[in-house]
Design a protein around this motif. Sequence first.
Motif, mmCIF file in Angstrom:
data_model
loop_
_atom_site.group_PDB
_atom_site.id
_atom_site.type_symbol
_atom_site.label_atom_id
_atom_site.label_comp_id
_atom_site.label_asym_id
_atom_site.label_seq_id
_atom_site.Cartn_x
_atom_site.Cartn_y
_atom_site.Cartn_z
ATOM 1 N N ARG A 126 -9.410 5.299 -13.887
ATOM 2 C CA ARG A 126 -8.610 6.521 -13.873
ATOM 3 C C ARG A 126 -9.310 7.637 -14.637
ATOM 4 N NH1 ARG A 126 -3.163 7.977 -17.044
ATOM 5 N NH2 ARG A 126 -3.057 10.102 -16.292
ATOM 6 N N GLN A 152 -3.549 -0.495 -12.040
ATOM 7 C CA GLN A 152 -2.093 -0.644 -11.938
ATOM 8 C C GLN A 152 -1.497 0.394 -11.000
ATOM 9 O OE1 GLN A 152 0.029 0.284 -15.563
ATOM 10 N NE2 GLN A 152 1.824 -0.912 -14.995
ATOM 11 N N THR A 153 -2.036 1.603 -11.090
ATOM 12 C CA THR A 153 -1.467 2.669 -10.276
ATOM 13 C C THR A 153 -2.442 3.136 -9.205
ATOM 14 O OG1 THR A 153 -2.178 4.168 -11.990
ATOM 15 C CG2 THR A 153 0.112 3.512 -12.001
ATOM 16 N N GLN A 181 -4.564 -1.493 -17.750
ATOM 17 C CA GLN A 181 -4.188 -0.851 -16.484
ATOM 18 C C GLN A 181 -5.327 -0.901 -15.467
ATOM 19 O OE1 GLN A 181 -3.861 0.733 -19.473
ATOM 20 N NE2 GLN A 181 -1.659 1.008 -19.770
ATOM 21 N N THR A 231 0.883 -1.172 0.000
ATOM 22 C CA THR A 231 0.000 0.000 0.000
ATOM 23 C C THR A 231 0.918 1.219 0.000
ATOM 24 O OG1 THR A 231 0.089 -0.038 2.407
ATOM 25 C CG2 THR A 231 -1.777 -1.163 1.375
ATOM 26 N N ASN A 261 -9.877 10.555 -5.951
ATOM 27 C CA ASN A 261 -8.630 9.858 -6.310
ATOM 28 C C ASN A 261 -8.519 8.515 -5.605
ATOM 29 O OD1 ASN A 261 -7.977 12.151 -7.652
ATOM 30 N ND2 ASN A 261 -6.452 12.860 -6.169
ATOM 31 N N ASP A 262 -8.938 8.530 -4.365
ATOM 32 C CA ASP A 262 -8.803 7.378 -3.494
ATOM 33 C C ASP A 262 -9.584 6.162 -4.008
ATOM 34 O OD1 ASP A 262 -7.785 6.397 -1.058
ATOM 35 O OD2 ASP A 262 -9.806 6.507 -0.212
ATOM 36 N N LYS A 306 -5.679 1.203 -6.591
ATOM 37 C CA LYS A 306 -5.745 0.099 -5.634
ATOM 38 C C LYS A 306 -5.995 -1.216 -6.343
ATOM 39 C CE LYS A 306 -7.106 2.870 -1.796
ATOM 40 N NZ LYS A 306 -8.209 3.617 -1.224
ATOM 41 N N GLN A 352 -9.576 5.117 -7.163
ATOM 42 C CA GLN A 352 -9.022 4.540 -8.399
ATOM 43 C C GLN A 352 -8.556 3.106 -8.222
ATOM 44 O OE1 GLN A 352 -6.328 6.968 -10.782
ATOM 45 N NE2 GLN A 352 -5.167 5.124 -11.296
ATOM 46 N N VAL A 375 -11.774 9.256 -12.442
ATOM 47 C CA VAL A 375 -11.116 10.042 -11.393
ATOM 48 C C VAL A 375 -10.562 11.340 -11.984
ATOM 49 C CG1 VAL A 375 -9.111 10.087 -9.856
ATOM 50 C CG2 VAL A 375 -10.608 8.090 -9.891
#
Lengths: 249, 310
Positions: free
Chosen positions: B229, B245-246, B265, B92, B239-240, B248, B242, B232
């Motif tokens: 993404r 891949q980048t 992704q 995390t 954002n939290d 969660k 998402q 977002v």
Amino acid sequence: MKVLVSVKRVVDHNVTVRVKADGSGVETANVKMSINPFDEIAVEAAVRLKEAGIATEVIAVSCGSSQSQETLRTALAIGADRGILVECEGELQPLAVAKLLKAIVEKEQPQLIIAGKQAIDDDCSQTGQMLAALCDLPQATFASKIEYQNNLLTVTREVDGGSETLELVPPAIVTTDLRLNEPRYVTLPSIVKAKKKPIDVIPANSLDVDIATNLEVLKVSEPPARKPGVKVGDVNALIQKLKSEVNVI
Amino acid sequence: MVALVIAEHNDSALRPTMLNVIAAAAACSGEVHVLVAGEGCAAAAQDAATVEGVSKVLLAEGAQFAGGLAENIAAQVLAISGEYSHILAPATPFGKNILPRVAAKLDVSQVSEITRVVSADTFERPIYAGSAIATVRSKDAIKVITVRTTSFAAQGKSAAAAPIEASAPISVSTRARLVSKESLATDRPDLTAAKIVVAGGRGLASRENFEQQLAPLATKLHAAVGASRAAVDAGYAANDCQVGQTGKVVAPQLYIAVGISGAIQHLAGMKDSKVIVAINKDPDAPIFSIADYGLVGDLNEVLPQFTAGL
Ligand SMILES: Cc1cc2nc3c(=O)[nH]c(=O)nc-3n(C[C@H](O)[C@H](O)[C@H](O)COP(=O)(O)OP(=O)(O)OC[C@H]3O[C@@H](n4cnc5c(N)ncnc54)[C@H](O)[C@@H]3O)c2cc1C
Ligand SMILES: Nc1ncnc2c1ncn2[C@@H]1O[C@H](COP(=O)(O)O)[C@@H](O)[C@H]1O
């Protein structure tokens, strides 16, 4: 303030990656390569600091084969002033990259180092933090905002459940989140201009750094495939399936 | 061989997904210790002490740990690292921030985001956004590992509590300072631990639509809300939320992807979900290739019917 940005050459994010039949890795021959998207964001952030009169010079550094010069050219086209290629063959682990970058940091003495939060090939998310540890520098990872005032860096980081703001006394290391900025579109004149900017090539073995690794890749395989699904005709059929077939609602 | 787990906690309890990290640690080594570093976090240490397989909890308390700065926690881990064969943390933002510092100082490689423990020195981890799985062997004396929590079953709780030992807090001088934390208040379940996730993409077309069409379905299902993404970036969701891949990585019992095309992704963050439902108006959307149940249709019609039909 001198800013150093690390940039990695990776398989382009639009390429569908295939595993080699012999399980030794993924197919990279004749595949489109690009600058790691997070590093493109890092270069953009550095160039914006220069345009704001905060950064005096932006140096892009890449570790890898001579083809990584193309990646450095991309960084120069975005607006970096010069490039450094630490040249070596073969795959480098993040720890090795961090050690090579440390040698460059010692030479160049930047006040700010910006790296990507992760390379989209190995998905490691290690190098920036490792470099910070090796150089004993404060770090702010996963940055969505960077400000500089009164010799202090104020960085907003993306964390679970929200964000947090750190204050760092430079020299410091920041790694970029996707949200930090949207890199500019590189124009033809800037590509032409980038061709004239200098790139220093430094052989990795001239840096007196041990890049051997104790991590061995035994094999690379395809992820397990999911079994094929079905299309349902309407919402009622869907709800029915979820209730009685798989009992998930 | 003893494994040390670095706890992510909120002072009063471990983060629920720490049970999965402890399970991964138990697969690496017969004995597991947990380090709880913080300020006023004795309750979290007690929580850790009751996790099955944990034989000792180390409690390091001090003001320097309050902000969770990587520099300070890494220094604490390093001070006690000599006794351990494995050091693990969740993959995390918390774990990713700290552990590479520990690995670099120990001069060992880090094995990031493992999904399987093959043996004490061999691990599987996804690369290229999950397009491939690498099996790697570490010959380092200390294995430093971050764990993809969704790939390990949660460890149970035990009746007897393990002993809690004080770990003398280490102070380092750091030139980083936490100024503020901005938390997003939500009464929904934690995305990474939720049984059901309802996720929306660019197809939702606006923040209003996201809140008025997608959120009620999530509420009715007691689900967490996820997002692509694109959603977002367009400001439809925080954002939290998402996933990918980048963002969660989630693996709920049920993942409902609405107006999400299914870019690699995004799949990287949800394709290990048990049951996947895709709702998309484009019959050729790639998301259908990994969905157990696909519904081709306009989300503006489907979502209200779905919510009403439950
Ligand atoms: C380095 C990098 C990292 C990335 N990381 C992530 C990540 O972590 N997570 C992530 O999600 N993405 C990530 N991306 C972005 C990813 O590549 C895609 O761009 C993104 O996932 C697309 O989001 P989307 O599916 O919502 O949007 P789109 O691809 O635009 O898809 C929208 C879908 O909605 C459907 N639709 C439209 N209107 C309706 C309607 N009325 N009813 C039903 N369906 C409708 C369309 O048919 C379409 O399939 C990353 C990209 C890069 C380069
Ligand atoms: N070979 C390399 N050359 C230059 N920078 C690199 C290299 N490898 C990694 N980096 C930097 O470190 C970041 C994180 O990479 P990783 O730890 O591999 O996920 C990347 O976004 C780059 O900024």
